[in-house]
Structure formats: structure tokens, C-alpha cells
Design a protein around this motif. Sequence first.
Motif, PDB file in Angstrom:
ATOM      1  N   ALA A  89      -5.561   8.221   4.294  1.00  0.00           N
ATOM      2  CA  ALA A  89      -5.676   7.832   5.694  1.00  0.00           C
ATOM      3  C   ALA A  89      -5.941   9.050   6.580  1.00  0.00           C
ATOM      4  O   ALA A  89      -6.750   8.992   7.516  1.00  0.00           O
ATOM      5  CB  ALA A  89      -4.403   7.115   6.140  1.00  0.00           C
ATOM      6  N   SER A  93     -14.971   0.333   5.359  1.00  0.00           N
ATOM      7  CA  SER A  93     -15.525  -1.020   5.394  1.00  0.00           C
ATOM      8  C   SER A  93     -15.814  -1.521   3.987  1.00  0.00           C
ATOM      9  O   SER A  93     -16.469  -0.831   3.200  1.00  0.00           O
ATOM     10  CB  SER A  93     -16.828  -1.046   6.207  1.00  0.00           C
ATOM     11  OG  SER A  93     -16.578  -0.719   7.557  1.00  0.00           O
ATOM     12  N   THR A 138       0.857  -1.184   0.000  1.00  0.00           N
ATOM     13  CA  THR A 138       0.000   0.000   0.000  1.00  0.00           C
ATOM     14  C   THR A 138       0.896   1.237   0.000  1.00  0.00           C
ATOM     15  O   THR A 138       2.120   1.142   0.152  1.00  0.00           O
ATOM     16  CB  THR A 138      -0.901   0.048   1.254  1.00  0.00           C
ATOM     17  OG1 THR A 138      -0.099   0.414   2.397  1.00  0.00           O
ATOM     18  CG2 THR A 138      -1.580  -1.284   1.501  1.00  0.00           C
ATOM     19  N   ARG A 192      -9.325   9.828   8.832  1.00  0.00           N
ATOM     20  CA  ARG A 192      -9.296  10.117  10.264  1.00  0.00           C
ATOM     21  C   ARG A 192     -10.233  11.296  10.578  1.00  0.00           C
ATOM     22  O   ARG A 192     -10.985  11.271  11.560  1.00  0.00           O
ATOM     23  CB  ARG A 192      -7.871  10.439  10.699  1.00  0.00           C
ATOM     24  CG  ARG A 192      -7.684  10.489  12.215  1.00  0.00           C
ATOM     25  CD  ARG A 192      -6.236  10.726  12.594  1.00  0.00           C
ATOM     26  NE  ARG A 192      -5.367   9.649  12.133  1.00  0.00           N
ATOM     27  CZ  ARG A 192      -4.469   9.786  11.150  1.00  0.00           C
ATOM     28  NH1 ARG A 192      -4.316  10.956  10.538  1.00  0.00           N
ATOM     29  NH2 ARG A 192      -3.714   8.777  10.787  1.00  0.00           N
ATOM     30  N   VAL A 234     -13.590  -8.018   8.411  1.00  0.00           N
ATOM     31  CA  VAL A 234     -12.788  -7.602   7.257  1.00  0.00           C
ATOM     32  C   VAL A 234     -13.484  -7.979   5.954  1.00  0.00           C
ATOM     33  O   VAL A 234     -13.450  -7.236   4.985  1.00  0.00           O
ATOM     34  CB  VAL A 234     -11.384  -8.235   7.321  1.00  0.00           C
ATOM     35  CG1 VAL A 234     -10.580  -7.901   6.075  1.00  0.00           C
ATOM     36  CG2 VAL A 234     -10.648  -7.763   8.572  1.00  0.00           C
ATOM     37  N   GLU A 258      -8.196  -5.807   4.052  1.00  0.00           N
ATOM     38  CA  GLU A 258      -7.504  -5.623   5.332  1.00  0.00           C
ATOM     39  C   GLU A 258      -6.910  -4.225   5.441  1.00  0.00           C
ATOM     40  O   GLU A 258      -6.980  -3.582   6.497  1.00  0.00           O
ATOM     41  CB  GLU A 258      -6.409  -6.681   5.466  1.00  0.00           C
ATOM     42  CG  GLU A 258      -5.736  -6.697   6.820  1.00  0.00           C
ATOM     43  CD  GLU A 258      -4.763  -7.851   6.961  1.00  0.00           C
ATOM     44  OE1 GLU A 258      -4.761  -8.478   8.029  1.00  0.00           O
ATOM     45  OE2 GLU A 258      -3.997  -8.115   6.008  1.00  0.00           O
ATOM     46  N   SER A 259      -6.357  -3.731   4.340  1.00  0.00           N
ATOM     47  CA  SER A 259      -5.735  -2.404   4.341  1.00  0.00           C
ATOM     48  C   SER A 259      -6.785  -1.309   4.496  1.00  0.00           C
ATOM     49  O   SER A 259      -6.556  -0.300   5.175  1.00  0.00           O
ATOM     50  CB  SER A 259      -4.942  -2.200   3.039  1.00  0.00           C
ATOM     51  OG  SER A 259      -3.944  -3.190   2.903  1.00  0.00           O
ATOM     52  N   LYS A 262      -9.756  -1.629   6.048  1.00  0.00           N
ATOM     53  CA  LYS A 262     -10.231  -1.635   7.437  1.00  0.00           C
ATOM     54  C   LYS A 262      -9.251  -0.933   8.350  1.00  0.00           C
ATOM     55  O   LYS A 262      -9.647  -0.300   9.340  1.00  0.00           O
ATOM     56  CB  LYS A 262     -10.455  -3.074   7.910  1.00  0.00           C
ATOM     57  CG  LYS A 262     -11.677  -3.735   7.332  1.00  0.00           C
ATOM     58  CD  LYS A 262     -12.975  -3.048   7.738  1.00  0.00           C
ATOM     59  CE  LYS A 262     -13.301  -3.263   9.194  1.00  0.00           C
ATOM     60  NZ  LYS A 262     -14.644  -2.714   9.559  1.00  0.00           N
ATOM     61  N   GLY A 263      -7.969  -1.004   8.005  1.00  0.00           N
ATOM     62  CA  GLY A 263      -6.952  -0.361   8.830  1.00  0.00           C
ATOM     63  C   GLY A 263      -7.084   1.146   8.881  1.00  0.00           C
ATOM     64  O   GLY A 263      -6.651   1.780   9.854  1.00  0.00           O
ATOM     65  N   ILE A 264      -7.675   1.752   7.861  1.00  0.00           N
ATOM     66  CA  ILE A 264      -7.840   3.212   7.868  1.00  0.00           C
ATOM     67  C   ILE A 264      -9.306   3.620   8.054  1.00  0.00           C
ATOM     68  O   ILE A 264      -9.642   4.802   7.936  1.00  0.00           O
ATOM     69  CB  ILE A 264      -7.280   3.856   6.579  1.00  0.00           C
ATOM     70  CG1 ILE A 264      -8.014   3.365   5.335  1.00  0.00           C
ATOM     71  CG2 ILE A 264      -5.786   3.602   6.469  1.00  0.00           C
ATOM     72  CD1 ILE A 264      -7.630   4.121   4.064  1.00  0.00           C
TER      73      ILE A 264
END
Length: 608
Positions: free
Chosen positions: A446, A488, A172, A450, A526, A480-481, A483-485
Motif C-alpha cells: 500500500a 485496478s 488482507t 501511494r 471495482v 475491492e481490496s 481498489k482500496g490501495i
Amino acid sequence: MATHEKISELLDANPDILRLLVDSETLSDARSRMFGYLNECEDKVRRADCLLHPLEKKNTRDCITVFKSIISESNEHKTKHSCLDTLWKLAAEHWRRQEWPEVTDAFLVEMKHLFKGVIGLSGIYSKSGICKREVPAFMQLEGREAAVVRSELLNVKADQYAGFIHKNGYRTGLDDEVVRRRQEHRQRILQALGATEQDWTNYRWQFKHRFRDADKIGEIIELSAEEKACIDAAMAQGIPCEITPFYLSLMDPDPKADGHRHDRSLRAQVIPNRIYLDKMLEARLLPKEELDFMHEMDTSPTDFVTRRYSQIAIVKPYLWCPQICIYCQRNWELAEDSCGKADPGIHNLAEAYEWFRANPGISEVLITGGDPLAVSNDKIASILQTFAEMKHIKRIRIGTRTLVTAPMRFDEELLAILRTYHRPPEQTITLVTHVQHPYEISQEMADAMRNIKSLGIDVYNQQVFTMQNCRKFETCFLRESLKGIGISPYYLFNLKGKEETADFKVPVARLLQEQKEEARLMPGLVRTDKPVFNVPTLGKNELNAWQDHEIIMILNDGSRIYEFYPWEKYMAPVNTYVYKDTPIYDFLRRLEALGENPDDYKTIWYYF
């Protein structure tokens, strides 16, 4: 054309079928014998003394169902093709060694797997279908001992996922090395445009300075001769091809620098390919309504409104995007913003608003286009205020790709507007975006996420499954990447079947395989997206549900023909939709050309 090797493989795969076809005097005789044989196969697999593993039995029954479907007279009539006739002639020519029917290896390999599948020899679980040594060790144990052994097996599965990520070099834009490289790249773009860091963070500047010219783009990133030729051709013919400075900064200046083509999907998103160009030029000779692949004109009760479902409708306040996706489903109605035709105008939007007021059964609106965030903040505020005043509108969705193409669009002013009109529980705002590949994720995205999440606003992603993101675990890594930021996964779309998108097409079977074998290894939070096929006029068809679709034919080029049953099937006798898929064999050859091992995808033939 077919090779003799593949013809022999097919006819050797099931001697019973070969003998049956050779002994048939007529096609009608062959059909009668084949149905009798398939019924015998089904009887055998349902007997108590059948030694096949229960999972192999299930696959065998599925194969029998598909085989019966593709040799039925009704489906031959529906598709204007007879798969059985081809097989019958192949069997006869096998003995006469004369002129083979016009078939491809793709057809032969597809049928070979079906020939094996109806007798429990898929090879998925064992060569014989009788699983003894292959049964997991924990199945013979109990309690804590079984749990420990099972946990060790699950570790192997987790390592398999990590191994594919490492082997393929999936990354990423949040990797430290990628962040550093992109910062340097940004400075080159700013220097080329004579701009400042302050300009870079201004979304209006980003929209105004989109790259269109191949020579200018070639000064920033290395273009292949084919990429340059296609951009030049698009510009000469007036076919949209624009890249925001920010999105260009996500691409690798030298795509071969570290041995991987990380930005392959990014380039494919915006740089036209030859098939796309040729088909788009042909389409200009057709009436506009013939370009409306999803038949939106048939679901538009008033201008700039689309309604396919009972409680939600679409409004399109702007018909242009800061950056056009090559496979855009709505490219037929997009209007160049510079000519002033992209904006419907206040009067036309007033009529659309009035339609929403007159339909209180609508509880949700999707604001899309084009990209609605391509307009000014004042207009966004006006649109949101209008729907906020409609008490029956409980949810407002905004469909935008600016999180990817220009994340600085989410400035303080826009965030303040969203904060004003996001008023749970009375009314909520939700963003739906389109992140197509992990490499599109950036630090700027990202940061924007936020800020958006701090407002309590949910963000969902709609991904289109294409040749550029369909490698093993590639979409899992995206989920997965995301969901990390804070994004959904929402929908995983099978690509629209438009002719100009042929270079992107992936078989339906690969999407199903991805969901069942790869996504299934991920935690539930995820893998929240649903795999869907968008049926023209009628909307989404859930691909996981077999009762919503079936294979009705296999053509001589190896294409599966599907019939889709729309979501209304139990509510009204609506028409079904027949779709020609891309051949699995051809798809695997393309993957192999990308460095993939086809054996990693060997179960794909049995996803129907």
C-alpha cells in the motif's frame, strides 16, 4: 467409477430421454430420435402458451443447444468420443442390470442437470420452472413503493456479500492484527538471518537472501510433512523453489492459529505440489519446444520478442524472477539467475530493439520476462530510455510481481526513473502486477502504491483463477481490496491447461459463475477485469462471449470439452483450439473438503 445411486438419479431425471434411448435399436437411431426430441423441446419453449419464466426459457434453450452439440457426429469425430453412445448403453443396462459402461459420478451428475435443463427443470428459479411465488415483490409495484422494496432486496444481496466475507474469514494484510503479527514475524526472520531493519528495506538484500531450504523455511513457518517433502524434492532435482524473506513474512507461522488457513493461496504459489513435481520431471525428457505451452516460439519474430496482436509486442530483457510462481506459463524458458543465463546480453537485446524500430505499427510494448524489475536500476533506465526514443511507442507497460514479493523494490531511485520516462501525453508508463489473493496485500504494498500513484502512473492487476482463490466472493474481496490501495482489476485468467497445474484447476463454469453472480454485485469501478482464456499462439479469448467458445463434448469422466474460436475468427480462417476442462463434480467435492457448501454453487452446471 459410477455409483448405482447416481445412475438412477440420471435416468430418473428425464423419463422421456430414458424411453427414447431404450427404444433405439442402434446408435444412429438414438441420435435421430434425440435430435427430434430436442427440436420438440425447443418448439415447446418458444410457444406463446409456455408457462416457464423467460429466464428459465433462456436457460432451457441454452441446454438444448449444448445437448445438440455434444451428440453431433462432427463433434464425436473431433473429440474421438461419443457421449450419446455412453448414454445409450447406460439406458440399456438400466433394464438388463448387467455391466455398466465405464463412467464416473462426475459424468452422471453433469448429464443429470442437462437432462433437467432441456425441459425447464433446472431448479434455479423454482422446482417447476414456473415462477409465481418466486417473482420479486417489487415487480408487482410501481414508483417509490417499488423502489423501496427493491432497495430492501438489494440490501439482502449486499449483506450476502458481507456474510460470506465474515463466514470465510477473508482478510488482507492491512488488518491491524495481521499487521502486528507480520511485524513480529519479520523480526524472527531478521534474527534468523542475522540482519537489520535497514537490510529488510533493501530489495537487493531481499533478492540475495531468498529461502530455498525446507529446514530453513521450517524454522520460520510450520510446514506440513508434504510441504517439506516437496520442497526437499524440488531442491534435489533442481526445480525452482525460492521465497523472498518479505513474502515468507506474509505467511502465518502457525497456519492453524486462528482456525483458518489464510495463507493457503500464498503457500500454493511458491511451494511445489506433488503433481507439479512429477510433471516437471517428466517434462525434462521432452524437447524444449514441447514445453512451450503458449507456443511463444511460433509468435517470436526475433529473440526475446513475442507478438500476438497488431499494436503491442512483448520484450523479455530478463528471464528470471525473484520468486517463481508454481503455475508460471513461461517456466519452460526461465533461466537460473545465478548461472548468468537469465540475462539476454546487450547484443541480443540490441537485435530486439532494432525489431521494434523496424515495426512502427507497434504503439505499445510490454516489458516482462521473468520479472524485469529483478534487474538493476541502471538497466531499467537503459531499457526505458531506448523505448522512449522510439516515437511510435506511445505506451510502455512493465509487468512485475515485485509489488507482492518485494515492494521495497520501489525505492526512491526507481521512482525517479519512472518519473523521468512517464511523460503524458507523449508517452506513458503503466505497471501490470499479479496480486493473486487478498492475503498478499501488505502495508508495504500500500505504501509503494501511494508513491507510484503520486507519479500519475496507473497500476493494473492480472489474477489467475485457481482452487486457492475461487471460493464464493473471494475474488470480489480481492478486487475491492486492490481498489482500496489504487490497483485496478484488469484480467481474470482461466488457468493455463498445462498438466503440471492440475492441482490448481477450476472449471470454466466457475469463472463464468463468479463473473455473473458475484462480481455483478460489485460497483462497476471495482469489477473492471475481464474473464479470459489464453489460447496458445493466438492469445486472449473473452469468456463472457458465447460466440467465442462452445461445449462440444462431455467425457465419461465428467470433463467438458470446449472449442475456442480465436479473436481473429472474422479476419482470417485461423484454427480453433480444443480444451479439456476439469469436471465440475470433482471441483465441488474439493470445495466441500475445504469447508464450502456445494449448494452455494448449485447454478454452476448451467454456465456454459
